[in-house]
Design a protein around this motif. Structure first.
Motif, PDB file in Angstrom:
ATOM      1  N   GLN A 154      -0.299   4.510   2.938  1.00 14.96           N
ATOM      2  CA  GLN A 154      -0.951   3.316   3.482  1.00 14.96           C
ATOM      3  C   GLN A 154      -0.544   2.046   2.737  1.00 14.96           C
ATOM      4  N   LEU A 155      -0.286   2.135   1.444  1.00 18.15           N
ATOM      5  CA  LEU A 155       0.162   0.960   0.692  1.00 18.15           C
ATOM      6  C   LEU A 155       1.522   0.481   1.193  1.00 18.15           C
ATOM      7  N   VAL A 156       2.412   1.404   1.531  1.00 15.10           N
ATOM      8  CA  VAL A 156       3.725   1.052   2.066  1.00 15.10           C
ATOM      9  C   VAL A 156       3.561   0.455   3.464  1.00 15.10           C
ATOM     10  N   MET A 157       2.679   1.034   4.268  1.00 15.29           N
ATOM     11  CA  MET A 157       2.440   0.500   5.617  1.00 15.29           C
ATOM     12  C   MET A 157       1.928  -0.936   5.540  1.00 15.29           C
ATOM     13  N   SER A 158       1.017  -1.192   4.620  1.00 17.89           N
ATOM     14  CA  SER A 158       0.486  -2.543   4.434  1.00 17.89           C
ATOM     15  C   SER A 158       1.597  -3.505   4.001  1.00 17.89           C
ATOM     16  N   LEU A 159       2.454  -3.054   3.102  1.00 15.64           N
ATOM     17  CA  LEU A 159       3.577  -3.862   2.635  1.00 15.64           C
ATOM     18  C   LEU A 159       4.513  -4.187   3.797  1.00 15.64           C
ATOM     19  N   LEU A 160       4.839  -3.193   4.615  1.00 14.99           N
ATOM     20  CA  LEU A 160       5.737  -3.398   5.755  1.00 14.99           C
ATOM     21  C   LEU A 160       5.159  -4.396   6.749  1.00 14.99           C
ATOM     22  N   ASN A 161       3.856  -4.341   6.947  1.00 11.48           N
ATOM     23  CA  ASN A 161       3.195  -5.273   7.863  1.00 11.48           C
ATOM     24  C   ASN A 161       3.411  -6.718   7.407  1.00 11.48           C
ATOM     25  N   LYS A 162       3.431  -6.932   6.114  1.00 13.97           N
ATOM     26  CA  LYS A 162       3.628  -8.281   5.561  1.00 13.97           C
ATOM     27  C   LYS A 162       5.097  -8.716   5.607  1.00 13.97           C
ATOM     28  N   CYS A 163       6.018  -7.771   5.778  1.00  9.97           N
ATOM     29  CA  CYS A 163       7.452  -8.079   5.749  1.00  9.97           C
ATOM     30  C   CYS A 163       7.949  -8.736   7.037  1.00  9.97           C
ATOM     31  N   LYS A 164       7.180  -8.691   8.105  1.00 12.68           N
ATOM     32  CA  LYS A 164       7.621  -9.279   9.362  1.00 12.68           C
ATOM     33  C   LYS A 164       7.913 -10.768   9.198  1.00 12.68           C
ATOM     34  N   ALA A 165       7.035 -11.483   8.531  1.00 14.15           N
ATOM     35  CA  ALA A 165       7.240 -12.923   8.310  1.00 14.15           C
ATOM     36  C   ALA A 165       8.495 -13.167   7.472  1.00 14.15           C
ATOM     37  N   TRP A 166       8.753 -12.308   6.516  1.00 15.07           N
ATOM     38  CA  TRP A 166       9.949 -12.412   5.672  1.00 15.07           C
ATOM     39  C   TRP A 166      11.197 -12.270   6.540  1.00 15.07           C
ATOM     40  N   ALA A 167      11.215 -11.268   7.401  1.00 12.87           N
ATOM     41  CA  ALA A 167      12.356 -11.069   8.303  1.00 12.87           C
ATOM     42  C   ALA A 167      12.505 -12.245   9.261  1.00 12.87           C
ATOM     43  N   ASP A 168      11.388 -12.765   9.745  1.00 15.53           N
ATOM     44  CA  ASP A 168      11.415 -13.929  10.646  1.00 15.53           C
ATOM     45  C   ASP A 168      12.118 -15.119   9.984  1.00 15.53           C
ATOM     46  N   ASP A 169      11.918 -15.282   8.684  1.00 16.02           N
ATOM     47  CA  ASP A 169      12.569 -16.373   7.948  1.00 16.02           C
ATOM     48  C   ASP A 169      14.097 -16.269   8.006  1.00 16.02           C
ATOM     49  N   TYR A 170      14.602 -15.072   8.216  1.00 13.25           N
ATOM     50  CA  TYR A 170      16.044 -14.827   8.313  1.00 13.25           C
ATOM     51  C   TYR A 170      16.505 -14.719   9.770  1.00 13.25           C
TER      52      TYR A 170
END
Length: 117
Positions: free
Chosen positions: A82-98
């Motif tokens: 679940q900690l990894v799932m939570s981290l991945l959920n936050k990564c969408k904005a990071w990818a959007d920046d690219y």
């Protein structure tokens, strides 16, 4: 399981494929085995992902794919901690920046995060 067993070489792109008919580049980040929520696993996952995102900004990549859509698909054998799932959920904005569309696949099935309001 060692980080190298989960992610392979952290400095390499696992799979890069072109879809010429739609001008899309698909990059696949392969995650093997169970992704535990340890800080070491989370850091390795972010490091590998950062390599992919930075690659999209490289001169070589831009020369070939400047006007193409880019998809980063992260594939998992089984549902991560679940900690990894939570981290991945936050990564969408990071990818959007690219300008990269982030996709997730678990056990061969596409997965989406529900938008939080």
């Amino acid at each position: 399981m060692a980080v190298e067993d989960m992610f392979g070489d952290l400095q390499k792109i696992d799979i890069l494929a072109e879809k010429r008919e739609t001008n899309e580049v698909l990059m696949v980040l392969v995650c093997n085995g169970f992704m535990d929520g340890s800080p070491q696993t989370q850091k390795a996952l972010l490091d590998k992902m950062e390599g992919y995102l930075n690659h999209t900004q490289s001169e070589v990549f831009q020369e070939k794919y400047a006007d193409w859509s880019v998809i980063l698909r992260m594939t998992f054998d089984e549902e991560p901690d679940q900690l990894v799932m939570s981290l991945l959920n936050k990564c969408k904005a990071w990818a959007d920046d690219y300008a990269v569309k982030l996709e997730f696949e678990i056990g061969g099935k596409q997965m989406r995060f529900v938008e939080q309001s």
